[in-house]
Design an enzyme around this catalytic site. Structure first.
Site, PDB file in Angstrom:
ATOM      1  N   GLN A   1      91.356  51.086  74.599  1.00  0.00           N
ATOM      2  CA  GLN A   1      91.189  50.266  73.375  1.00  0.00           C
ATOM      3  C   GLN A   1      89.769  50.423  72.806  1.00  0.00           C
ATOM      4  O   GLN A   1      89.217  51.499  72.911  1.00  0.00           O
ATOM      5  CB  GLN A   1      91.525  48.796  73.646  1.00  0.00           C
ATOM      6  CG  GLN A   1      93.000  48.547  73.927  1.00  0.00           C
ATOM      7  CD  GLN A   1      93.346  48.514  75.402  1.00  0.00           C
ATOM      8  OE1 GLN A   1      92.536  48.168  76.220  1.00  0.00           O
ATOM      9  NE2 GLN A   1      94.550  48.885  75.742  1.00  0.00           N
TER      10      GLN A   1
ATOM     11  N   ASP B   1      91.980  53.872  69.601  1.00  0.00           N
ATOM     12  CA  ASP B   1      92.550  55.107  69.034  1.00  0.00           C
ATOM     13  C   ASP B   1      91.485  55.983  68.379  1.00  0.00           C
ATOM     14  O   ASP B   1      91.770  56.700  67.426  1.00  0.00           O
ATOM     15  CB  ASP B   1      93.642  54.794  67.985  1.00  0.00           C
ATOM     16  CG  ASP B   1      94.667  53.804  68.501  1.00  0.00           C
ATOM     17  OD1 ASP B   1      95.104  53.984  69.645  1.00  0.00           O
ATOM     18  OD2 ASP B   1      95.003  52.852  67.762  1.00  0.00           O
TER      19      ASP B   1
ATOM     20  N   THR C   1     101.528  45.366  72.431  1.00  0.00           N
ATOM     21  CA  THR C   1     102.418  46.518  72.634  1.00  0.00           C
ATOM     22  C   THR C   1     103.686  46.107  73.403  1.00  0.00           C
ATOM     23  O   THR C   1     104.556  46.926  73.632  1.00  0.00           O
ATOM     24  CB  THR C   1     101.702  47.623  73.439  1.00  0.00           C
ATOM     25  OG1 THR C   1     101.182  47.037  74.633  1.00  0.00           O
ATOM     26  CG2 THR C   1     100.570  48.241  72.637  1.00  0.00           C
TER      27      THR C   1
ATOM     28  N   GLY D   1      97.031  54.542  75.191  1.00  0.00           N
ATOM     29  CA  GLY D   1      97.518  55.916  75.326  1.00  0.00           C
ATOM     30  C   GLY D   1      96.437  56.872  74.909  1.00  0.00           C
ATOM     31  O   GLY D   1      95.824  56.716  73.867  1.00  0.00           O
ATOM     32  N   HIS D   2      96.118  57.818  75.752  1.00  0.00           N
ATOM     33  CA  HIS D   2      95.192  58.874  75.368  1.00  0.00           C
ATOM     34  C   HIS D   2      96.008  60.124  75.099  1.00  0.00           C
ATOM     35  O   HIS D   2      96.929  60.437  75.851  1.00  0.00           O
ATOM     36  CB  HIS D   2      94.229  59.188  76.511  1.00  0.00           C
ATOM     37  CG  HIS D   2      93.166  58.154  76.687  1.00  0.00           C
ATOM     38  ND1 HIS D   2      92.507  57.572  75.637  1.00  0.00           N
ATOM     39  CD2 HIS D   2      92.628  57.643  77.790  1.00  0.00           C
ATOM     40  CE1 HIS D   2      91.604  56.732  76.103  1.00  0.00           C
ATOM     41  NE2 HIS D   2      91.667  56.745  77.412  1.00  0.00           N
TER      42      HIS D   2
ATOM     43  N   LYS E   1      89.131  58.860  72.104  1.00  0.00           N
ATOM     44  CA  LYS E   1      88.339  58.836  73.341  1.00  0.00           C
ATOM     45  C   LYS E   1      88.846  59.875  74.335  1.00  0.00           C
ATOM     46  O   LYS E   1      88.072  60.491  75.047  1.00  0.00           O
ATOM     47  CB  LYS E   1      88.418  57.451  74.005  1.00  0.00           C
ATOM     48  CG  LYS E   1      87.787  56.346  73.209  1.00  0.00           C
ATOM     49  CD  LYS E   1      87.976  55.005  73.895  1.00  0.00           C
ATOM     50  CE  LYS E   1      89.409  54.531  73.941  1.00  0.00           C
ATOM     51  NZ  LYS E   1      90.037  54.271  72.652  1.00  0.00           N
ATOM     52  N   GLY E   2      90.193  60.055  74.354  1.00  0.00           N
ATOM     53  CA  GLY E   2      90.811  60.952  75.342  1.00  0.00           C
ATOM     54  C   GLY E   2      90.195  62.335  75.280  1.00  0.00           C
ATOM     55  O   GLY E   2      89.848  62.913  76.314  1.00  0.00           O
TER      56      GLY E   2
HETATM   57  P1  GDP Z   1      92.286  57.450  72.147  1.00  0.00           P
HETATM   58  O1  GDP Z   1      93.182  56.429  72.710  1.00  0.00           O
HETATM   59  O2  GDP Z   1      90.976  56.872  71.721  1.00  0.00           O
HETATM   60  O3  GDP Z   1      92.135  58.663  73.017  1.00  0.00           O
HETATM   61  O4  GDP Z   1      92.933  57.965  70.804  1.00  0.00           O
HETATM   62  P2  GDP Z   1      94.406  58.510  70.574  1.00  0.00           P
HETATM   63  O5  GDP Z   1      94.695  59.568  71.580  1.00  0.00           O
HETATM   64  O6  GDP Z   1      95.375  57.428  70.447  1.00  0.00           O
HETATM   65  O7  GDP Z   1      94.278  59.101  69.123  1.00  0.00           O
HETATM   66  C1  GDP Z   1      93.492  60.133  68.850  1.00  0.00           C
HETATM   67  C2  GDP Z   1      94.355  61.158  68.134  1.00  0.00           C
HETATM   68  O8  GDP Z   1      93.532  61.957  67.354  1.00  0.00           O
HETATM   69  C3  GDP Z   1      95.053  62.116  69.069  1.00  0.00           C
HETATM   70  O9  GDP Z   1      96.272  62.531  68.479  1.00  0.00           O
HETATM   71  C4  GDP Z   1      94.084  63.293  69.171  1.00  0.00           C
HETATM   72  O10 GDP Z   1      94.695  64.539  69.492  1.00  0.00           O
HETATM   73  C5  GDP Z   1      93.566  63.326  67.787  1.00  0.00           C
HETATM   74  N1  GDP Z   1      92.196  63.793  67.648  1.00  0.00           N
HETATM   75  C6  GDP Z   1      91.147  63.557  68.465  1.00  0.00           C
HETATM   76  N2  GDP Z   1      90.018  64.075  67.938  1.00  0.00           N
HETATM   77  C7  GDP Z   1      90.370  64.637  66.741  1.00  0.00           C
HETATM   78  C8  GDP Z   1      89.646  65.299  65.707  1.00  0.00           C
HETATM   79  O11 GDP Z   1      88.427  65.484  65.760  1.00  0.00           O
HETATM   80  N3  GDP Z   1      90.378  65.691  64.601  1.00  0.00           N
HETATM   81  C9  GDP Z   1      91.734  65.501  64.493  1.00  0.00           C
HETATM   82  N4  GDP Z   1      92.351  65.899  63.387  1.00  0.00           N
HETATM   83  N5  GDP Z   1      92.426  64.872  65.454  1.00  0.00           N
HETATM   84  C10 GDP Z   1      91.763  64.454  66.557  1.00  0.00           C
END
Ligand code: GDP
Length: 465
Positions: free
Chosen positions: A268, A58, A173, A85-86, A61-62
């Site tokens: 992950q 989380d 999950t 989930g991204h 990365k997305g």
């Molecule tokens: P991933 O699985 O690593 O892609 O992470 P997730 O998508 O689960 O969580 C990342 C969350 O943080 C998402 O809701 C993104 O839109 C948000 N996000 C990503 N980069 C930033 C940032 O620089 N600042 C803020 N406030 N939110 C971010």
């Protein structure tokens, strides 16, 4: 693993900006800027780049994949299944992608490697949704025939096992990912390519249902599956998914030989790695960077760069030790500001101050060549920011290396250093204390931070210029 030994090949290609570790007086020389996504990606992108979560997943990365995908020719997901989930926000539209590499949102060919597990129903619903939102998938999505399928009994067994473990549960999950990987290891799994041959498919399904029904009925007192129903639905899945099945090893090999830019995205994060993470509170595959080579069947020497993605703080979902976990009201504040709720499950994430001991470990096991520090904006408004610089072990000694033994990790206490905070939105250049925070991380890890996340939107990224 880097361009250094192959300068002639790399000369014509965009090079990574290598930033020396910055210290006090050098601080004034750096500048941060918002550029076009393409410009920013060019700063980072070389032929084969792995994007890896440097914490407990989380990390955002997305968004980083989405950014770098715009300058890529092929985006590859190398492990996990629809448990990851991204979230990508583009012009106010939110995409929550679970199975297909998030490069698809940037219109890039996207491949799912052999190291992934695929839930066919989830994959089909994602393909349908992407198409209905104007993203073509035929000729853009490729699925390895060697990837394993998540079957309905995997989902049923995942939930039943967690319920039975009660307080000792792993916190999965419950999407069937662990049981699907377990069947792969015991060599009774069903693979994507089995869908292409109705006779083989029926044989394998009959065998699997007969065995799984014994577990479901006798061990967990659950309803058995009807083999004919399973065969029918999977023959229908086969028809829809057949055109997407591909030799993804050959696909990547050819792309690299043609000098194309290939981006590998992990799901992950490092501390959830089955071999190197905080076992047993881990995922059932290999999120670390080397997993990309294994999943896509390419040599590890084909990988040029590894970008670690880390939040400016840390989160963890589910059970397990978490040394830098925030105590007191600041915990709720970070969770609310950071919207720390799972993309797939909606579960609340536990929040901690940035943990440099764990991040140093991630740099080591992945060979991270640069870092993307996301969600720095979430820390705006705190008067002071603790950073976990070392762990104090049960014998009273302190270490800045991640403990190799689980008991040390379970009982260690964080040793914080406190940095001054800053206020206001992070637009334009970073305020001094925010720069100092980033420099502190670079100094401690001896890795450049080349991207900083300043908000959820696609544009909210600063690149080192
Ligand atoms: P991933 O699985 O690593 O892609 O992470 P997730 O998508 O689960 O969580 C990342 C969350 O943080 C998402 O809701 C993104 O839109 C948000 N996000 C990503 N980069 C930033 C940032 O620089 N600042 C803020 N406030 N939110 C971010």
């Amino acid at each position: 693993m880097s361009c250094r030994s192959r300068s002639s090949r790399c000369a014509a290609l965009p090079l990574v900006v290598r930033v020396p570790t910055l210290r006090g007086s050098e601080e004034g020389r750096r500048s941060w800027r918002h550029g076009s996504p393409a410009e920013r990606a060019t700063l980072q992108h070389v032929p084969a780049t792995v994007i890896v979560g440097a914490q407990w997943g989380d990390e955002g990365k997305g968004k980083i994949v989405d950014l770098l995908a715009q300058e890529s020719d092929l985006v590859c997901r190398y492990q996990g299944g629809p448990n990851a989930g991204h979230t990508i926000v583009v012009d106010g539209d939110t995409y929550k992608i679970r199975q297909i590499p998030s490069g698809i949102v940037a219109g890039k060919p996207s491949a799912i490697g052999a190291g992934c597990v695929v839930d066919p129903a989830v994959l089909i619903s994602e393909l349908d949704e992407l198409e209905s939102r104007g993203h073509p998938t035929a000729g853009f999505v490729f699925v390895s025939g060697n990837a394993h399928l998540v079957m309905p009994w995997h989902v049923a067994l995942d939930g039943a096992r967690e319920r039975r473990l009660g307080r000792l549960q792993i916190g999965t999950t419950r999407r069937g990912i662990g049981p699907a990987y377990a069947d792969k290891a015991t060599r009774i799994g069903i693979r994507v390519q089995d869908l292409l041959d109705p006779k083989i498919l029926r044989q394998k399904l009959e065998l699997a249902v007969a065995e799984k029904n014994v577990w479901l009925e006798r061990v967990y007192e659950l309803e058995p599956f009807d083999v004919e129903g399973i065969v029918r639905t999977h023959l229908a899945f086969a028809e829809r998914l057949g055109p997407y099945v591909a030799d993804t090893s050959l696909l990547v090999d050819r792309a690299l030989r043609e000098g194309k830019r290939v981006l590998f995205e992990g799901a992950q994060g490092t501390l959830l790695d089955l071999d190197h993470g905080t076992y047993p509170f881990v995922t059932s595959s290999s999120p670390i960077a080397a997993g990309a080579a294994v999943s896509f069947g390419i040599g590890p020497n084909r990988i040029d760069e590894v970008v670690g993605v880390a939040k400016a703080y840390v989160t963890r979902v589910g059970e397990g030790p978490f040394p830098s976990e925030i105590e007191g009201p600041a915990h709720e504040r970070v969770r609310e500001l950071g919207q720390e709720f799972g993309t797939v499950t909606g579960r609340e994430r536990r929040c901690g101050w940035l943990d440099l001991v764990a991040l140093r470990f991630a740099v080591r096991v992945n060979g991270i060549t640069s870092l993307a520090l996301t969600k720095l904006d979430v820390l705006s408004g705190f008067a002071e920011l603790p950073i976990c610089a070392r762990y104090r072990l049960p014998d009273g000694s302190e270490t800045d290396e991640f403990p190799a033994h689980q008991s040390d990790f379970h009982h260690c206490r964080p040793v914080f250093e406190t940095l001054p905070g800053w206020t206001g939105e992070l637009v334009g250049d970073l305020p001094g204390p925010a720069r100092a925070y980033v420099s502190f991380v670079e100094d401690a890890l001896r890795v450049p931070v080349t991207l900083v996340g300043t908000g959820a939107g696609r544009e909210a990224v600063l690149a080192l210029g």
